[in-house]
Design an enzyme around this catalytic site. Sequence first.
Site, PDB file in Angstrom:
ATOM      1  N   GLU A  17     -30.192-101.559  34.941  1.00 20.02           N
ATOM      2  CA  GLU A  17     -30.949-100.750  35.900  1.00 20.02           C
ATOM      3  C   GLU A  17     -31.226 -99.366  35.324  1.00 20.02           C
ATOM      4  OE1 GLU A  17     -30.137-100.748  40.257  1.00 20.02           O
ATOM      5  OE2 GLU A  17     -29.757 -98.624  39.905  1.00 20.02           O
ATOM      6  N   TYR A  49     -36.201 -96.903  43.094  1.00 21.71           N
ATOM      7  CA  TYR A  49     -37.316 -96.328  43.845  1.00 21.71           C
ATOM      8  C   TYR A  49     -36.755 -95.307  44.813  1.00 21.71           C
ATOM      9  CZ  TYR A  49     -41.850 -96.541  46.181  1.00 21.71           C
ATOM     10  OH  TYR A  49     -43.093 -96.256  46.670  1.00 21.71           O
ATOM     11  N   HIS A 158     -21.762-103.514  54.468  1.00 20.90           N
ATOM     12  CA  HIS A 158     -22.737-102.424  54.597  1.00 20.90           C
ATOM     13  C   HIS A 158     -22.310-101.568  55.780  1.00 20.90           C
ATOM     14  CE1 HIS A 158     -26.539-100.343  55.552  1.00 20.90           C
ATOM     15  NE2 HIS A 158     -26.732-100.419  54.239  1.00 20.90           N
TER      16      HIS A 158
HETATM   17  P1  FAD Z   1     -31.356-104.381  55.041  1.00 21.58           P
HETATM   18  O1  FAD Z   1     -31.186-105.748  54.522  1.00 21.58           O
HETATM   19  O2  FAD Z   1     -32.524-104.112  55.916  1.00 21.58           O
HETATM   20  O3  FAD Z   1     -30.003-103.991  55.803  1.00 21.58           O
HETATM   21  C1  FAD Z   1     -29.751-102.657  56.223  1.00 21.58           C
HETATM   22  C2  FAD Z   1     -28.765-102.695  57.397  1.00 21.58           C
HETATM   23  O4  FAD Z   1     -29.416-103.269  58.533  1.00 21.58           O
HETATM   24  C3  FAD Z   1     -27.538-103.576  57.123  1.00 21.58           C
HETATM   25  O5  FAD Z   1     -26.436-102.996  57.767  1.00 21.58           O
HETATM   26  C4  FAD Z   1     -27.917-104.897  57.789  1.00 21.58           C
HETATM   27  O6  FAD Z   1     -26.760-105.642  58.161  1.00 21.58           O
HETATM   28  C5  FAD Z   1     -28.713-104.411  58.982  1.00 21.58           C
HETATM   29  N1  FAD Z   1     -29.723-105.380  59.430  1.00 21.58           N
HETATM   30  C6  FAD Z   1     -30.523-106.144  58.681  1.00 21.58           C
HETATM   31  N2  FAD Z   1     -31.315-106.922  59.462  1.00 21.58           N
HETATM   32  C7  FAD Z   1     -31.007-106.609  60.745  1.00 21.58           C
HETATM   33  C8  FAD Z   1     -31.478-107.061  62.019  1.00 21.58           C
HETATM   34  N3  FAD Z   1     -32.437-107.982  62.119  1.00 21.58           N
HETATM   35  N4  FAD Z   1     -30.929-106.519  63.136  1.00 21.58           N
HETATM   36  C9  FAD Z   1     -29.961-105.557  63.056  1.00 21.58           C
HETATM   37  N5  FAD Z   1     -29.467-105.103  61.862  1.00 21.58           N
HETATM   38  C10 FAD Z   1     -29.994-105.627  60.732  1.00 21.58           C
HETATM   39  N6  FAD Z   1     -32.118 -97.587  47.818  1.00 21.58           N
HETATM   40  C11 FAD Z   1     -33.225 -96.889  47.478  1.00 21.58           C
HETATM   41  O7  FAD Z   1     -33.658 -96.036  48.235  1.00 21.58           O
HETATM   42  N7  FAD Z   1     -33.874 -97.133  46.294  1.00 21.58           N
HETATM   43  C12 FAD Z   1     -33.455 -98.089  45.425  1.00 21.58           C
HETATM   44  O8  FAD Z   1     -34.062 -98.290  44.379  1.00 21.58           O
HETATM   45  C13 FAD Z   1     -32.294 -98.841  45.771  1.00 21.58           C
HETATM   46  N8  FAD Z   1     -31.831 -99.830  44.958  1.00 21.58           N
HETATM   47  C14 FAD Z   1     -30.757-100.586  45.345  1.00 21.58           C
HETATM   48  C15 FAD Z   1     -30.358-101.662  44.545  1.00 21.58           C
HETATM   49  C16 FAD Z   1     -29.272-102.447  44.914  1.00 21.58           C
HETATM   50  C17 FAD Z   1     -28.877-103.614  44.066  1.00 21.58           C
HETATM   51  C18 FAD Z   1     -28.548-102.129  46.101  1.00 21.58           C
HETATM   52  C19 FAD Z   1     -27.346-102.946  46.482  1.00 21.58           C
HETATM   53  C20 FAD Z   1     -28.937-101.068  46.901  1.00 21.58           C
HETATM   54  C21 FAD Z   1     -30.051-100.299  46.545  1.00 21.58           C
HETATM   55  N9  FAD Z   1     -30.511 -99.256  47.348  1.00 21.58           N
HETATM   56  C22 FAD Z   1     -31.634 -98.541  46.992  1.00 21.58           C
HETATM   57  C23 FAD Z   1     -29.783 -98.876  48.568  1.00 21.58           C
HETATM   58  C24 FAD Z   1     -30.236 -99.675  49.804  1.00 21.58           C
HETATM   59  O9  FAD Z   1     -31.589 -99.411  50.072  1.00 21.58           O
HETATM   60  C25 FAD Z   1     -29.343 -99.226  50.965  1.00 21.58           C
HETATM   61  O10 FAD Z   1     -28.025 -99.612  50.719  1.00 21.58           O
HETATM   62  C26 FAD Z   1     -29.769 -99.651  52.362  1.00 21.58           C
HETATM   63  O11 FAD Z   1     -28.912 -99.012  53.298  1.00 21.58           O
HETATM   64  C27 FAD Z   1     -29.660-101.136  52.608  1.00 21.58           C
HETATM   65  O12 FAD Z   1     -30.727-101.766  52.096  1.00 21.58           O
HETATM   66  P2  FAD Z   1     -30.995-103.330  52.329  1.00 21.58           P
HETATM   67  O13 FAD Z   1     -32.180-103.665  51.534  1.00 21.58           O
HETATM   68  O14 FAD Z   1     -29.760-104.122  52.158  1.00 21.58           O
HETATM   69  O15 FAD Z   1     -31.394-103.289  53.895  1.00 21.58           O
END
Ligand code: FAD
Length: 302
Positions: A17, A49, A158
């Site tokens: 990364e 990003y 999370h």
């Molecule tokens: P989601 O899958 O949407 O989940 C976020 C939260 O919402 C979780 O607690 C989940 O349980 C909850 N949730 C999901 N669906 C629902 C639903 N239907 N109803 C209620 N709750 C729900 N961040 C950046 O800004 N830029 C990056 O480049 C970046 N790269 C990353 C790379 C990796 C490998 C990882 C692990 C994280 C990265 N992050 C990055 C951080 C990430 O964006 C955050 O950790 C964010 O809080 C969670 O993202 P997610 O895509 O898992 O979100």
Amino acid sequence: MHIADILARDTPSLSFEFFPPKSDAGWESLYRGITEFAALEPSFVSVTYGAGGSTRDNTHALVVRLRRETPLEPVPHLTCFGHTKDEIRAILELYAANGVGTVLALRGDPPAGARILALGDFRHAADLVRFIRQEGERLGVNGGRGFGIGVAGFPEGHPETPNTLEQLEHLKAKVDAGADYIVTQLFFDNHAFHDWRARCDLAGIKAPIVAGIMPITSGSGLKRMADLAAGTRFPAPLLKAIARCKGNAEAIEHAGIHWATEQCRDLLDKDVAGIHFYTLNKSDATKRIYRTLGVRAGGARP
Ligand code: FAD
């Protein structure tokens, strides 16, 4: 390239990364380092990003430059935060036009002080996955299969979803929406990873899981990681090893890289689908791990 093809070719995959530098000096330094990263022939490299917005164009520029000027396979991260559907569509069009075949779909975290209302047209990463799938097919990416899509997974949970069974449901929703693989948050406790991987399997999550590893290379880096990855457990033996090195920067680096190396050895022994190194744009720690484990450029198969 579609991630499914990458993972079929390289199991376990080894990937890196990068983050887009903010300064000219940062770009120069990353570009000097790219030759060293490229020499390790990673399966793919991902580019973070900024959900805050200020470095977003830098991500696009770095991804396109990697695609055009290096043999590396770039996988851009893309977040829901602050984006309309039209903006995401335009970014996907740019990537499709430049031969990018896989995207990591994330929700992102709100910039400090922002309210949840700034989220944009997509609330959860699963909504973004669905949209990327549709758009990728419309754009004829990967011969009409659409973009390969990755999502984030959290072996130690999370923070916004205290119910761990619910967390697995939300992860499954991302895979059911069309995600092809999962990359995990960094972790230092392999037991937590293996247990979570088994729970994912029981929950019907069958997408390949790539383990995220970040070697500790300094005392200040350790503190930053604890902030960045809230909820991550730092096992006592790791902290003891770091404490023994107090005041000796080189020894801390050695102990941190040793721990990450042992993590990787165990993951490879237990048939992980892939290891993703959070490199912070520096190749030294990754090269040392490769060397110690006898991993050759281009693959970790014995
Ligand atoms: P989601 O899958 O949407 O989940 C976020 C939260 O919402 C979780 O607690 C989940 O349980 C909850 N949730 C999901 N669906 C629902 C639903 N239907 N109803 C209620 N709750 C729900 N961040 C950046 O800004 N830029 C990056 O480049 C970046 N790269 C990353 C790379 C990796 C490998 C990882 C692990 C994280 C990265 N992050 C990055 C951080 C990430 O964006 C955050 O950790 C964010 O809080 C969670 O993202 P997610 O895509 O898992 O979100």
